[in-house]
Design an enzyme around this catalytic site. Sequence first.
Site, PDB file in Angstrom:
ATOM      1  N   GLU A 233       0.613  -1.297  -0.044  1.00 19.24           N
ATOM      2  CA  GLU A 233      -0.116  -0.045  -0.102  1.00 19.24           C
ATOM      3  C   GLU A 233       0.917   1.168   0.038  1.00 19.24           C
ATOM      4  OE1 GLU A 233      -3.302   2.154   2.825  1.00 19.24           O
ATOM      5  OE2 GLU A 233      -2.979  -0.027   2.958  1.00 19.24           O
ATOM      6  N   HIS A 234       2.074   1.186   0.800  1.00 19.20           N
ATOM      7  CA  HIS A 234       3.095   2.263   0.825  1.00 19.20           C
ATOM      8  C   HIS A 234       4.488   1.829   0.440  1.00 19.20           C
ATOM      9  CE1 HIS A 234       0.093   4.896   2.954  1.00 19.20           C
ATOM     10  NE2 HIS A 234      -0.249   3.563   3.706  1.00 19.20           N
TER      11      HIS A 234
END
Length: 75
Positions: free
Chosen positions: A46-47
């Site tokens: 996600e990051h």
Amino acid sequence: MSVEIQIQTQLLSRRSILDKSLAASRCIVVPDIASAIDVANRYAAEHLILEVREPRQWLPRVQKRGIDLSGCLVT
């Protein structure tokens, strides 16, 4: 790296939280940046932080991500 993590863990007041987080963490060692990006694409983070000299060169190869954080000035 694990020795340094153990040293730093001893200094933290919120050690129990860190211990739980580290228990669920993994370190994947790869031979080069291209391999690291292949792993990142399979993992679909996600990051994703690209802490490399030329992040914009590698960014087009990153297929699955939620947010781009790249370069040495990311805070």
